[in-house]
Design a protein around this motif. Structure first.
Motif, mmCIF file in Angstrom:
data_model
loop_
_atom_site.group_PDB
_atom_site.id
_atom_site.type_symbol
_atom_site.label_atom_id
_atom_site.label_comp_id
_atom_site.label_asym_id
_atom_site.label_seq_id
_atom_site.Cartn_x
_atom_site.Cartn_y
_atom_site.Cartn_z
ATOM 1 N N SER A 147 0.825 -1.195 0.000
ATOM 2 C CA SER A 147 0.000 0.000 0.000
ATOM 3 C C SER A 147 0.862 1.249 0.000
ATOM 4 C CB SER A 147 -0.930 -0.001 1.214
ATOM 5 O OG SER A 147 -0.164 -0.048 2.420
ATOM 6 N N ALA A 148 0.222 2.379 -0.228
ATOM 7 C CA ALA A 148 0.928 3.655 -0.259
ATOM 8 C C ALA A 148 0.933 4.279 1.135
ATOM 9 C CB ALA A 148 0.271 4.595 -1.257
ATOM 10 N N GLU A 149 1.845 5.205 1.333
ATOM 11 C CA GLU A 149 1.955 5.919 2.605
ATOM 12 C C GLU A 149 1.253 7.273 2.475
ATOM 13 O OE1 GLU A 149 5.356 8.050 5.447
ATOM 14 O OE2 GLU A 149 5.932 6.907 3.641
ATOM 15 N N LEU A 150 0.351 7.544 3.418
ATOM 16 C CA LEU A 150 -0.309 8.839 3.444
ATOM 17 C C LEU A 150 0.633 9.865 4.059
ATOM 18 C CD1 LEU A 150 -2.789 10.702 3.126
ATOM 19 C CD2 LEU A 150 -3.498 9.964 5.419
ATOM 20 N N LEU A 151 1.001 10.866 3.275
ATOM 21 C CA LEU A 151 1.884 11.912 3.777
ATOM 22 C C LEU A 151 1.102 13.046 4.423
ATOM 23 C CD1 LEU A 151 4.413 12.136 0.785
ATOM 24 C CD2 LEU A 151 4.617 10.815 2.913
ATOM 25 N N ALA A 152 0.028 13.479 3.805
ATOM 26 C CA ALA A 152 -0.776 14.572 4.338
ATOM 27 C C ALA A 152 -2.061 14.658 3.533
ATOM 28 C CB ALA A 152 -0.007 15.895 4.258
ATOM 29 N N PHE A 153 -3.055 15.344 4.097
ATOM 30 C CA PHE A 153 -4.247 15.655 3.311
ATOM 31 C C PHE A 153 -4.608 17.113 3.542
ATOM 32 C CE2 PHE A 153 -6.110 14.477 7.344
ATOM 33 C CZ PHE A 153 -7.280 15.218 7.460
ATOM 34 N N TYR A 154 -5.254 17.698 2.513
ATOM 35 C CA TYR A 154 -5.441 19.136 2.462
ATOM 36 C C TYR A 154 -6.888 19.467 2.149
ATOM 37 C CZ TYR A 154 -0.380 18.757 1.710
ATOM 38 O OH TYR A 154 0.948 18.430 1.813
ATOM 39 N N GLU A 155 -7.269 20.677 2.516
ATOM 40 C CA GLU A 155 -8.567 21.230 2.163
ATOM 41 C C GLU A 155 -8.361 22.576 1.488
ATOM 42 O OE1 GLU A 155 -10.802 21.457 5.753
ATOM 43 O OE2 GLU A 155 -11.297 19.302 5.773
ATOM 44 N N LEU A 156 -9.295 22.919 0.607
ATOM 45 C CA LEU A 156 -9.247 24.195 -0.101
ATOM 46 C C LEU A 156 -10.163 25.180 0.611
ATOM 47 C CD1 LEU A 156 -8.315 25.875 -2.590
ATOM 48 C CD2 LEU A 156 -10.332 24.996 -3.780
ATOM 49 N N SER A 157 -9.573 26.138 1.280
ATOM 50 C CA SER A 157 -10.336 27.180 1.961
ATOM 51 C C SER A 157 -10.365 28.418 1.066
ATOM 52 C CB SER A 157 -9.704 27.508 3.314
ATOM 53 O OG SER A 157 -10.438 28.514 3.978
ATOM 54 N N ILE A 158 -11.564 28.844 0.674
ATOM 55 C CA ILE A 158 -11.711 29.924 -0.304
ATOM 56 C C ILE A 158 -11.784 31.270 0.422
ATOM 57 C CG2 ILE A 158 -13.125 30.827 -2.185
ATOM 58 C CD1 ILE A 158 -14.124 28.019 -2.679
ATOM 59 N N PRO A 159 -10.850 32.174 0.177
ATOM 60 C CA PRO A 159 -10.888 33.507 0.807
ATOM 61 C C PRO A 159 -12.091 34.311 0.326
ATOM 62 C CG PRO A 159 -8.705 33.018 -0.059
ATOM 63 C CD PRO A 159 -9.633 31.983 -0.617
ATOM 64 N N PRO A 160 -12.550 35.282 1.133
ATOM 65 C CA PRO A 160 -13.711 36.109 0.745
ATOM 66 C C PRO A 160 -13.488 36.887 -0.551
ATOM 67 C CG PRO A 160 -13.235 36.351 3.091
ATOM 68 C CD PRO A 160 -12.096 35.575 2.507
ATOM 69 N N ALA A 161 -12.232 37.161 -0.902
ATOM 70 C CA ALA A 161 -11.967 37.960 -2.106
ATOM 71 C C ALA A 161 -12.492 37.295 -3.369
ATOM 72 C CB ALA A 161 -10.467 38.214 -2.233
ATOM 73 N N TYR A 162 -12.703 35.992 -3.330
ATOM 74 C CA TYR A 162 -13.170 35.289 -4.529
ATOM 75 C C TYR A 162 -14.691 35.229 -4.603
ATOM 76 C CZ TYR A 162 -8.283 33.989 -4.923
ATOM 77 O OH TYR A 162 -6.908 34.038 -5.028
ATOM 78 N N GLU A 163 -15.386 35.899 -3.683
ATOM 79 C CA GLU A 163 -16.841 36.076 -3.718
ATOM 80 C C GLU A 163 -17.572 34.743 -3.845
ATOM 81 O OE1 GLU A 163 -17.430 38.713 -6.974
ATOM 82 O OE2 GLU A 163 -16.690 40.468 -5.912
ATOM 83 N N SER A 164 -17.183 33.802 -3.011
ATOM 84 C CA SER A 164 -17.822 32.491 -2.998
ATOM 85 C C SER A 164 -18.756 32.392 -1.801
ATOM 86 C CB SER A 164 -16.771 31.385 -2.931
ATOM 87 O OG SER A 164 -17.385 30.115 -2.790
ATOM 88 N N ALA A 165 -19.948 31.861 -2.041
ATOM 89 C CA ALA A 165 -20.913 31.672 -0.959
ATOM 90 C C ALA A 165 -20.542 30.487 -0.079
ATOM 91 C CB ALA A 165 -22.304 31.479 -1.541
ATOM 92 N N GLN A 166 -19.611 29.651 -0.524
ATOM 93 C CA GLN A 166 -19.198 28.472 0.230
ATOM 94 C C GLN A 166 -17.734 28.619 0.636
ATOM 95 O OE1 GLN A 166 -21.355 26.168 1.064
ATOM 96 N NE2 GLN A 166 -23.038 26.936 -0.219
ATOM 97 N N PRO A 167 -17.411 28.382 1.899
ATOM 98 C CA PRO A 167 -16.006 28.498 2.338
ATOM 99 C C PRO A 167 -15.119 27.387 1.773
ATOM 100 C CG PRO A 167 -17.386 27.675 4.120
ATOM 101 C CD PRO A 167 -18.313 28.067 3.019
ATOM 102 N N SER A 168 -15.711 26.262 1.428
ATOM 103 C CA SER A 168 -14.980 25.166 0.790
ATOM 104 C C SER A 168 -15.943 24.421 -0.119
ATOM 105 C CB SER A 168 -14.385 24.208 1.829
ATOM 106 O OG SER A 168 -15.414 23.622 2.608
ATOM 107 N N VAL A 169 -15.420 23.872 -1.206
ATOM 108 C CA VAL A 169 -16.259 23.233 -2.216
ATOM 109 C C VAL A 169 -15.591 21.954 -2.708
ATOM 110 C CG1 VAL A 169 -17.308 25.403 -2.994
ATOM 111 C CG2 VAL A 169 -15.186 24.601 -4.053
ATOM 112 N N PRO A 170 -16.372 21.019 -3.252
ATOM 113 C CA PRO A 170 -15.753 19.869 -3.934
ATOM 114 C C PRO A 170 -14.976 20.336 -5.162
ATOM 115 C CG PRO A 170 -18.069 19.449 -3.439
ATOM 116 C CD PRO A 170 -17.834 20.906 -3.181
ATOM 117 N N PHE A 171 -13.889 19.664 -5.466
ATOM 118 C CA PHE A 171 -13.077 20.052 -6.615
ATOM 119 C C PHE A 171 -12.542 18.827 -7.325
ATOM 120 C CE2 PHE A 171 -10.395 20.341 -2.767
ATOM 121 C CZ PHE A 171 -9.413 19.403 -3.062
#
Length: 651
Positions: A147-171
């Protein structure tokens, strides 16, 4: 300056068609059942999907290929990351579970966003990044076994400057590269949820509004910092467009990403060009040539024959110009020069009359498409007094034997006699021109049907009687090319202006390179040019300031025509000038084929076509494809819901 210019010497107007060339199926393919099966079921959330979202899911490639090894990966229906390694000798695959992605807990009482399909991308042979489709990105280290080794996992936090109604979204994850060995830069795409989006008043009948898509450039520093909790992705740059890119590529020589999509991808502070909406006063019928909108009804619009017809051989060009049969020979003046042609007829009418409805063309030092030999060129006039029309025939000896002329003259103008006339005349049809013109004259006089005049329509013999303009115009995907520097910078040389948007209009893209071909073959696109597919190859640059240079390197004659007949096509990819692969999805009865159209030189009138079965039935729908080059051989992987098909020894 336009970036995509066809080379007319590489076009073949005399192409006849594709001949079936069968292959021994068992000798070029191998089917391997999947222990870890896939599923294309992906429904979450109550909001309806827009057309762009549905299309991007249909065209989603579930298979990730490592261009630096014989390794691939996919995510199965249970969110397990499956590694696939091909044996170098036998090409048999081995499967192993690299990692099991945690499945987020979702409550039916809480409105959730539409998830994306899981996606993966190799940064190198041991570094694999996986997006789970819910909004998390996993960094895995892959070894040769286990199996593979998990090094890290990340989330995409969207800053207010991008005018998104959701702080994080599927990508979705499109690409991961290491430009300098110090970091990994990944390209993500996600649906944009605007802060001022209107609430649908009638959810059941509400039509989804137009949507925008965000393209994110995020980076991860090397070595990867391990952590038990989620880390925030560092956003390096951002662009926004009307659709998910159909093709992405990284050009190391220019240190920039190329995005091909239905629109250009611009920074949010740059507004796209507004579409023009005419006012009611501006909407009025435009009269066609010869149409009278104010007076009495005019005569039926009868198609007029071209001013001349022509054909060619390897060493000559023959023009046939209709003239009234009572034209004296002494009134005909023809002069040849190495690059021009002069044809004048004294006393010829300058406008149509009842007696002579066809205007005789007048050419004065008109530039030819290529050079000729004046000393051996000649003309003849077949008077045929018993008929209304004779034929002035010009025989032009080519200065460059073997060169195919796509047209007679170098450029067209606004006059009828200056229009570009396709090569429609067969040498055996010279006699029929007079009869066709007489039918045309009779049609003008009595309003009878003027179809079937025998002068040709400019359609290759492959399309005679089969062409459907509405279908042929819809083939391919309208796309624009956008460049973005690896760090978000945008030199003007990379696209025509400071934002990476070139001055070319949208292209009709017929085919993109195979996933996994990066590093093996140069980036290229097959675009629609009439009925043909033209291969434009991106030439290597000398540095970031070197403007992109696309060179016309090959032509797949009549490719747009044959692709227009395919109704269930999911993927269309090519291997340089060698072959185009059109894959059916395999979700319909009798589907699941791949149609392989091989390249041919501009002097060949026929090319080869092969059909192989790669999906449908017990294999299920085709969900992903990719290319590997193993021991100098091109190997194509076809990932279906229940099988992996390996194609080899095709080229």
């Amino acid at each position: 300056m336009p970036m995509f210019n066809p080379d007319r010497s590489l076009l073949n107007p005399r192409f006849e068609g594709y001949k079936f060339s069968p292959l021994e199926y068992d000798e070029v393919s191998a089917h391997h059942p999947l222990r870890y099966e896939l599923s294309q079921t992906n429904v979450s959330g109550r909001a309806p999907l827009s057309f762009q979202e549905v299309q991007s899911r249909v065209l989603h490639n579930h298979l990730a290929i490592c261009s630096q090894s014989r390794r691939a990966a996919y995510v199965d229906a249970e969110l397990r990351v499956i590694g696939v390694d091909l044996d170098e000798t036998t090409l048999n695959p081995t499967f192993r579970v690299l990692y099991e992605l945690p499945r987020p807990i979702q409550s039916s009482a809480v409105e959730s966003l539409q998830r994306e399909y899981p996606s993966a991308a190799f940064a190198d042979a041991t570094s694999l990044f996986v997006a789970d489709g819910y909004g998390a990105l996993y960094a895995l280290r892959v070894g040769d076994t286990g199996s593979a080794e998990l090094l890290a996992f990340y989330e995409l936090s969207i800053p207010p400057a991008y005018e998104s109604a959701q702080p994080s979204v599927p990508f979705r994850l499109h690409q991961a590269i290491s430009p300098d060995g110090q970091r990994i830069v990944a390209v993500l795409s996600s649906k944009h949820y605007p802060t001022n989006a209107p609430e649908p008043s009638q959810p059941k009948s509400h039509k989804p509004p137009p949507v925008k898509f965000d393209i994110w450039g995020v980076q991860v520093a090397l070595p990867v910092v391990t952590s038990a909790g989620a880390q925030q992705l560092e956003i390096v740059w951002h662009r926004r467009g009307d659709d998910v890119p159909i093709y992405t590529s990284y050009d190391a020589s220019r240190q920039a990403f190329l995005f091909v999509g239905s629109s250009s991808y611009l920074p949010i502070n740059i507004a796209p060009a507004p579409s023009y909406e005419p006012s009611p006063d501006e909407i009025a019928p435009i009269p066609r040539k010869g149409e009278n909108l104010d007076g009495a009804p005019s005569a039926p619009d009868v198609p007029k024959p071209p001013p001349y017809s022509w054909t060619q051989t390897s060493d000559s060009v023959t023009l046939a110009i209709p003239l009234p049969s009572n034209t004296p020979t002494r009134h005909i003046k023809v002069a040849f020069s190495p690059r021009t042609l002069t044809v004048l007829v004294e006393g010829a009418p300058t406008s149509p009359t009842a007696e002579v409805p066809v205007v005789v063309p007048r050419y004065t030092l008109k530039t030819l498409w290529d050079g000729i030999q004046p000393s051996t060129s000649l003309w003849t006039f077949d008077r045929a007094a018993e008929r209304a029309y004779g034929v002035l025939t010009l025989h032009l000896d080519k200065a460059h034997e073997g060169t195919r002329w796509p047209q007679v003259f170098a450029s067209g103008g606004g006059k009828d006699e200056d229009e570009e006339v396709p090569e429609t005349l067969d040498p055996s049809e010279l006699y029929n021109i007079r009869e066709a013109l007489e039918k045309y004259t009779a049609a003008l006089r009595d309003g009878s049907d003027a179809s079937g005049l025998g002068l040709g329509s400019g359609v290759p013999s492959l399309g005679q009687g089969e062409r459907d303009d509405d279908v042929d115009l819809s083939v391919g995907k309208s796309a624009c090319a956008t460049w973005v520097g690896v760090g978000g910078e945008q030199p003007a040389s990379l696209g025509g202006d400071a934002h990476g948007h070139g001055d070319d209009g949208p292209l009709q893209v017929l085919s993109t390179p195979f996933p996994g071909s990066t590093g093996t073959f140069k980036p290229s696109l097959v675009t629609k040019n009439g009925l043909d597919g033209v291969v434009f190859t991106l030439q290597e640059g000398s540095g970031p300031e070197d403007a992109p240079r696309w060179e016309h390197t090959a032509t797949y004659s009549a490719l747009a025509f044959v692709l227009a007949s395919k109704r269930d096509t999911r993927f269309v990819h090519h291997v340089t000038w060698k072959a185009v692969f059109a894959f059916e999805s395999g979700t319909q009865d009798l589907g699941g084929n791949v149609y392989i159209y091989r390249g041919a030189s501009a002097k060949e009138n026929w090319a080869k076509q092969t059909v192989l079965k790669v999906g449908g039935g017990t294999a299920g729908a085709l969900l992903g494809v990719g290319l590997m080059k193993i021991q100098a051989k091109v190997v194509v992987l076809c990932l279906c819901e229940g099988e992996l098909i390996v194609l080899h020894d095709l080229l």
